[in-house]
Design an enzyme around this catalytic site. Structure first.
Site, PDB file in Angstrom:
ATOM      1  N   HIS A 160       0.753  -1.331   8.892  1.00  0.00           N
ATOM      2  CA  HIS A 160       0.404  -2.106   7.697  1.00  0.00           C
ATOM      3  C   HIS A 160       1.451  -3.189   7.419  1.00  0.00           C
ATOM      4  CE1 HIS A 160      -1.800   1.709   6.137  1.00  0.00           C
ATOM      5  NE2 HIS A 160      -2.715   0.791   6.347  1.00  0.00           N
ATOM      6  N   CYS A 247       3.383   4.418   0.227  1.00  0.00           N
ATOM      7  CA  CYS A 247       2.038   4.982   0.439  1.00  0.00           C
ATOM      8  C   CYS A 247       1.683   6.077  -0.549  1.00  0.00           C
ATOM      9  CB  CYS A 247       1.910   5.631   1.803  1.00  0.00           C
ATOM     10  SG  CYS A 247       2.724   4.802   3.114  1.00  0.00           S
TER      11      CYS A 247
HETATM   12  C1  CIR Z   1      -3.388   6.525   8.144  1.00  0.00           C
HETATM   13  O1  CIR Z   1      -3.308   6.278   9.352  1.00  0.00           O
HETATM   14  O2  CIR Z   1      -4.208   5.991   7.411  1.00  0.00           O
HETATM   15  C2  CIR Z   1      -2.420   7.536   7.579  1.00  0.00           C
HETATM   16  N1  CIR Z   1      -2.156   8.543   8.568  1.00  0.00           N
HETATM   17  C3  CIR Z   1      -1.135   6.881   7.141  1.00  0.00           C
HETATM   18  C4  CIR Z   1      -1.331   5.912   6.021  1.00  0.00           C
HETATM   19  C5  CIR Z   1      -0.046   5.367   5.520  1.00  0.00           C
HETATM   20  N2  CIR Z   1      -0.281   4.509   4.419  1.00  0.00           N
HETATM   21  C6  CIR Z   1       0.434   3.439   4.132  1.00  0.00           C
HETATM   22  O3  CIR Z   1       1.325   3.082   4.873  1.00  0.00           O
HETATM   23  N3  CIR Z   1       0.097   2.755   3.073  1.00  0.00           N
END
Ligand code: CIR
Length: 255
Positions: A160, A247
């Protein structure tokens, strides 16, 4: 910020989405302990925690940041790039409805909140494997009337935009220049991560305090050399699910 929506770590976290990292066992008890300490740290900064119950069938649901963009005037519910994460939105919509007028990203748009970095009235959005141009066009339609400017930024090498860059002071970004080009952020100052700590650019600024993970001491020293002394909080177990500090909460002001 006076409220943070969070969610308990799902017992199915081990089935999380993974994009760049190898799957390694996740200690659920430790992940929950660390997440609780994160919530307590936010409480200590004057933030009320609105903790949603665990979602046994939604492995990534602790990463609430990806589900919504909460601005002062409204909130935008996302349509996550990973199909497995789309059912996370409904409960977040219910939680946000008392506080904000809601807009929703619709197909073919896909957007993860981790790709959205708002600095004042400028909103930088990562074009990543999760977030696309259709969603960015929809964001412009919804948010331009509130005076926001939306700028899209190509993200490479990481999941991201906020894996690559976050805000650590009113006019300063912490950045991994390998993953995002600083030319995208005119008028702002930069602190570059130590090149040996590639995941070190994710910090969370809350009410003037920067939260940071202890895993990146060399970059921490760079922050401190710039006069930024972070409060350390460890979410390393959720790092195995490719999560980081930003997150794990949706922060906003209720007044
Ligand atoms: C994903 O791949 O969507 C989750 N395992 C990790 C999301 C992390 N979110 C973020 O960095 N905002």
């Amino acid at each position: 910020m006076d409220i943070a929506i969070t969610r308990l770590v799902s017992p199915s976290i081990e089935r999380c989405e993974l994009t760049l990292q190898e799957r390694t066992p996740i200690d659920l008890t430790l992940a929950r302990q660390q997440h609780h300490a994160y919530e307590e740290t936010l409480r200590g900064l004057g933030v009320e925690i609105y903790s949603l119950p665990e979602e046994p069938d939604l492995p990534d649901s602790v990463f609430v940041e990806d589900t919504a963009i909460v601005l002062d005037e409204c909130a935008l519910l996302t349509r996550p790039g990973a199909v497995s994460r789309r059912p996370e939105i409904e409960s977040i919509a219910r939680a946000l409805a008392p506080y904000r007028k809601l807009f929703s990203i619709h197909a073919p748009g896909t957007l993860d909140g981790g790709d959205v970095l708002a600095v004042g009235k400028t909103i930088f959005v990562g074009l990543s494997s999760r977030s696309n141009k259709a969603a960015i066009d929809q964001m412009r339609t919804f948010l331009t009337p509130y005076g926001y400017t939306i700028k899209s930024i190509r993200v490479t090498g990481c999941l991201h935009l906020k894996s690559a860059v976050t805000q650590v002071a009113a006019d300063t970004l912490l950045v991994n220049p390998v993953w995002v080009d600083t030319v995208n952020f005119p008028g702002l100052k930069f602190i570059e991560i130590d090149p040996s700590e590639q995941y070190a650019a994710n910090a969370l600024m809350v009410n003037g305090t920067v939260l940071y993970q202890p895993a990146y001491p060399k970059t921490q020293a760079r922050l401190e050399a710039a006069g930024i002394f972070p409060l350390l909080v460890d979410e390393s177990e959720l790092g195995k699910a490719e999560g980081a500090l930003t997150c794990c909460s949706l922060l906003f002001t209720t007044a």
